[in-house]
Write an enzyme that holds these catalytic residues in place. Structure first.
Site, short mmCIF file in Angstrom:
data_model
loop_
_atom_site.label_atom_id
_atom_site.label_comp_id
_atom_site.label_asym_id
_atom_site.label_seq_id
_atom_site.Cartn_x
_atom_site.Cartn_y
_atom_site.Cartn_z
N ASP A 231 47.55 37.48 49.67
CA ASP A 231 47.37 39.07 49.35
C ASP A 231 46.98 40.14 49.84
O ASP A 231 46.22 39.92 50.70
CB ASP A 231 46.42 38.91 48.46
N GLU B 190 40.22 34.46 43.48
CA GLU B 190 41.54 35.39 42.64
C GLU B 190 42.71 34.23 43.13
O GLU B 190 43.85 34.51 42.06
CB GLU B 190 41.29 36.37 43.44
N LYS C 78 31.51 46.14 44.77
CA LYS C 78 32.41 44.54 45.04
C LYS C 78 31.67 43.82 46.35
O LYS C 78 31.73 43.20 46.65
CB LYS C 78 34.18 44.59 44.95
N ASP D 136 39.95 41.17 35.56
CA ASP D 136 40.01 41.20 37.67
C ASP D 136 39.57 42.71 38.00
O ASP D 136 39.39 43.56 37.48
CB ASP D 136 41.22 41.42 37.60
#
Ligand SMILES: *[C@@H]1O[C@H](CO)[C@@H](O)[C@H](O)[C@H]1NC(C)=O
Ligand SMILES: *[C@@H]1O[C@H](CO)[C@@H](O)[C@H](O)[C@H]1NC(C)=O
Ligand SMILES: *[C@@H]1O[C@H](CO)[C@@H](O)[C@H](O)[C@H]1NC(C)=O
Ligand SMILES: *[C@@H]1O[C@H](CO)[C@@H](O)[C@H](O)[C@H]1NC(C)=O
Ligand SMILES: *[C@@H]1O[C@H](CO)[C@@H](O)[C@H](O)[C@H]1NC(C)=O
Length: 431
Positions: free
Chosen positions: A228, A205, A100, A37
């Site tokens: 999330d 994810e 990211k 991850d």
């Protein structure tokens, strides 16, 4: 969609039988593929173990399993994770994070200018709008690509896995945000490849989080809602799953809502209290940092306790200590409007998928901020059912991506598969 499930379901049966026979006659293999991850703020690596069917999230640095997604270029060489974070204040121009956000992404010239304002490191874009960092290494400018920063972090995780397995690791499954396009997915794979890992597959994810809860084992059609809530962003996804097949039906999010905002409310409250009590407006940088650390700790404690005492020594107050008891109720009052915003994207995804809340079979929570009891209870009350919280929300994604690695690596007793059906839903942004 029903027909697709039936056809794919038949081929699953063949895999199931193959898995059954393998389980009967083969010795337990070592994990061949690791799960990574690569997160915006933290990254971690996991191994799926045959026989036990469990996932180990490995220690990477000084007892920490997740390391900050941070890389620093210093006179001492290249530093990663906590080592990069420890020196970040003294070396802000050369301490790189949020890769990211840039990896495989095309920015307009105006966007680059806007984004640059948020960071102390230098950003540049090439003629296609792909962004890279510029650092000063031993007196000269060096161009660093976001996928290279990713590769350095992945390299650390790979090392931890090799250390744990006492064998070379060269295959990986990685997770990416569901909204990542092909280019962002390709550059994520490229980061793995620079680190010497062959990325077999990238999975979304939210799908990974569903896998962490074993939802790929359910044979009946399931509607899964994944919430999330991290440090700075909220992402909600609606998935349909059946017999190991996953389809993303809708996504919505708020990229300005997360743990940092809840901390800020408590910080503002304490600053006001100090001013009222001592007549001093705290501006000292070190004091503010002390306050921030106590605020974070208090938030974490209030997830398990009804009250937490804050006690600290601030330069601004001379010899006097500052202390105050913060109750969970006060924390919830300070953040009431923010907590309520969590439900907005939840309603949006239901609307977009033409579903009602009663249609949702499973609710999966991801991200540290979903530990906050009020966030959980708001979701509980909205759906009239408890969200599933048996997996650590900060490890749900790495756990699921490791399960996927186990499935692809043919690790029994996993006799089921997990496949993501391609989808083209666009994310709805809520503010
Ligand atoms: C800077 O130079 C020193 C000495 O040559 C070297 O050890 C160090 O790794 C260099 N820094 C970086 C980031 O390459
Ligand atoms: C590998 O990781 C597991 C889980 O953290 C741990 O129990 C085990 O001792 C580690 N093995 C080695 C050789 O480091
Ligand atoms: C991503 O990589 C695949 C396989 O290498 C390639 O076919 C595809 O064109 C790439 N997509 C983009 C947007 O670069
Ligand atoms: C402030 O706290 C420290 C550490 O808890 C303690 O040693 C000190 O005596 C306290 N000072 C006052 C004025 O209460
Ligand atoms: C949580 O997930 C586990 C594993 O799938 C399942 O056994 C359990 O019933 C779930 N609990 C809730 C409250 O959904």
């Amino acid at each position: 969609m029903g027909a697709t499930f039936i056809i794919l379901g038949t081929s699953m049966l063949a895999l199931l039988l193959a898995g059954y026979f393998a389980q009967q006659y083969l010795p337990p293999p070592k994990p061949k593929i690791v799960g990574i991850d690569l997160g915006t703020t933290f990254s971690c690596v996991g191994l799926y173990h045959a026989v036990s069917g469990t996932v180990d999230v490995l220690e990477v640095q000084d007892g920490h399993r997740c390391i900050p997604s941070m890389v620093a270029f210093s006179d001492d060489g290249v530093l990663v994770g906590y080592k990069a974070m420890a020196q970040s204040e003294h070396n802000p121009q050369n301490t790189l994070y949020d890769s990211k956000r840039f990896i495989g992404k095309v920015f307009s010239k105006d966007d680059v200018k806007k984004v640059q304002k948020q960071y102390s490191f230098k950003l540049e874009a090439d003629e296609y709008g792909m962004v890279h960092y510029v650092v000063k290494v031993n007196g000269t400018d060096k161009k660093v690509l976001p996928e290279e920063v990713g590769a350095i972090i992945i390299g650390s995780l790979k090392q931890a896995a090799e250390h744990n397995l006492t064998t070379a690791v060269n295959k990986v499954i990685m997770s990416v945000p569901a909204e990542f396009d092909d280019l962002q997915r390709n550059y994520t794979k490229k980061a793995a490849s620079i680190a010497g890992l062959d990325c077999y597959r990238v999975i979304n994810e939210p799908t990974a989080a569903a896998l962490a809860y074993g939802l790929h084992k359910k044979q009946t059609l399931q509607t899964v809602l994944v919430v999330d809530l991290g440090g700075g962003t909220l992402d909600v996804s609606l998935l349909r799953s059946q017999g190991g097949m996953f389809l993303t039906q809708a996504m919505a999010g708020n990229n300005r809502l997360g743990g940092q905002d809840f901390n800020q409310r408590l910080l503002d409250f304490l600053l006001m209290l100090i001013e009222k009590r001592h007549g001093i407006r705290v501006t000292d940088k070190e004091d503010l940092q002390t306050l921030r650390l106590h605020v974070e700790e208090t938030k974490l404690r209030l997830a398990y306790e009804n009250r937490a005492e804050i006690k600290m020594n601030l330069h601004s107050l001379g010899n006097e200590n500052f202390s105050e008891v913060i109750t969970r109720m006060l924390f919830e009052e300070l953040n009431a409007d923010l907590f309520n915003k969590v439900l907005e994207p939840v309603k949006k995804v239901l609307e977009a998928a033409h579903l009602v809340k009663e249609d949702v079979d499973e609710i999966v929570l991801v991200g540290g901020s979903t530990r906050i009891p009020k966030v959980r209870s708001l979701i509980h009350i909205f759906f009239g059912k408890k969200p599933n919280t048996s997996v650590d929300p900060e490890l749900a994604v790495v756990t699921g991506v490791s399960v996927q690695a186990g499935i692809i690596g043919g690790m029994w007793p996993l006799t089921v598969s997990a496949v993501e059906l391609p989808t083209r839903v666009t994310k709805i942004h809520v503010h």
